[in-house]
Enzyme design. Structure first.
Site, PDB file in Angstrom:
ATOM      1  CD  GLU A 172     166.154  54.293  97.801  1.00  0.00           C
ATOM      2  OE1 GLU A 172     166.910  52.980  97.733  1.00  0.00           O
ATOM      3  OE2 GLU A 172     166.181  54.862  96.694  1.00  0.00           O
TER       4      GLU A 172
ATOM      5  CG  ASP B 159     168.847  44.094  96.229  1.00  0.00           C
ATOM      6  OD1 ASP B 159     169.211  45.075  96.105  1.00  0.00           O
ATOM      7  OD2 ASP B 159     167.509  43.660  96.373  1.00  0.00           O
TER       8      ASP B 159
ATOM      9  CE1 TYR C 172     170.138  53.459  92.672  1.00  0.00           C
ATOM     10  CE2 TYR C 172     168.345  53.557  94.587  1.00  0.00           C
ATOM     11  CZ  TYR C 172     169.553  53.200  94.100  1.00  0.00           C
ATOM     12  OH  TYR C 172     170.572  52.723  94.708  1.00  0.00           O
TER      13      TYR C 172
END
Length: 267
Positions: free
Chosen positions: A49, A60, A174
């Site tokens: 990725e 994040d 994911y």
């Protein structure tokens, strides 16, 4: 079948789990990013990725936020990330996922992105904040170019929403191991395995688990119930610590190898 699905078929036949490292494009610089892509492939990555730097990466944690900030200060763009992939595609045969928030992609243009991503050698695009209700045109455009569209699911995602996501997703799912932001953790939450079971009830796509995985032991735990482990913050942290070192690429490769070292059970 896409190259990503081919990769998971190969992994399944070999009876082993997949290793999916993440790095941020342009951290610490674009030339090093290209070397890291090649090194991670050599270190055993099954899929890589590559993150597009973004000014407000709300999903994040601090490690990847800082990586984005460093890359943005150097002016790194989505086009630069695509160029990195294009420049290394003759040297590696590992599928690459372009990882981004929606805003940079909207600014770039959906059709332009699909065309240039395909030309660069991208295999899939993961848009962290694309919701299934707004995904139809993206799904259609990417699938017409042979690109997979990867979606995130979390322990807080309802069963109805999981089913809706399954209708749009391709390549793999994911699964976020826990609610919150990315970042290395000492323990794997129990929610991850439960989420994988719930997702398998509505989709036959392979499932990769990420967010918080930072050790070989945690990777082994993920492989027991999921198809692959995604390691981001732990690798990006190594890049940050080694910035300026002449052996940065080699040492990041060594760290990646340690996560799936001989003796690590990939069954």
């Amino acid at each position: 079948m896409s190259r990503i699905r081919d990769t998971f078929v190969t992994l399944r036949h070999a009876g082993r789990g997949g290793f999916i490292p993440f790095i941020t494009a342009g951290d610490p610089d674009l030339a090093t990013t290209e070397l890291l892509l090649v090194e991670l492939a050599a270190a055993g990555a099954d899929i890589i990725e590559l993150g597009v730097p973004f000014s407000d990466p709300v999903a994040d944690g601090e490690v990847i936020q800082r990586a984005s900030e460093r890359a943005l200060r150097k002016g790194v763009t989505l086009s630069d990330a695509l160029s990195c992939i294009s420049n290394v595609k003759e040297h590696i045969d590992v599928p690459i996922v372009l990882f981004s928030y929606l805003n940079p992609l909207l600014k770039f243009g959906k059709d332009r992105l699909a065309n240039e991503a395909k030309k660069a050698g991208v295999d899939a695009v993961l848009i962290t904040d694309l919701i299934p209700e707004e995904a139809s045109l993206w799904t259609k455009t990417f699938h017409e170019r042979g690109l997979d569209l990867i979606f995130l699911v979390a322990p807080t995602t309802s069963d109805d929403r999981l089913a809706r996501i399954a209708q749009h997703a391709s390549g793999f799912i994911y699964a976020v191991s826990r609610a919150g932001v990315t970042g290395a953790r000492n323990e794997m939450p129990r929610d991850a395995e439960s989420l994988v079971k719930r997702m398998r009830a509505v989709s036959d796509l392979p499932i990769a688990v990420g967010f918080g995985i930072s050790t070989a032991e945690q990777v082994r735990k993920v492989w027991r119930f999921a198809d692959a482990a995604v390691i981001g913050s732990a690798i990006v942290s190594q890049v940050e610590k080694l910035a300026g070192s002449s052996d940065l690429v080699v040492r990041v490769g060594e760290f990646a190898r340690s996560l799936i070292a001989p003796g690590t059970d990939r069954q």
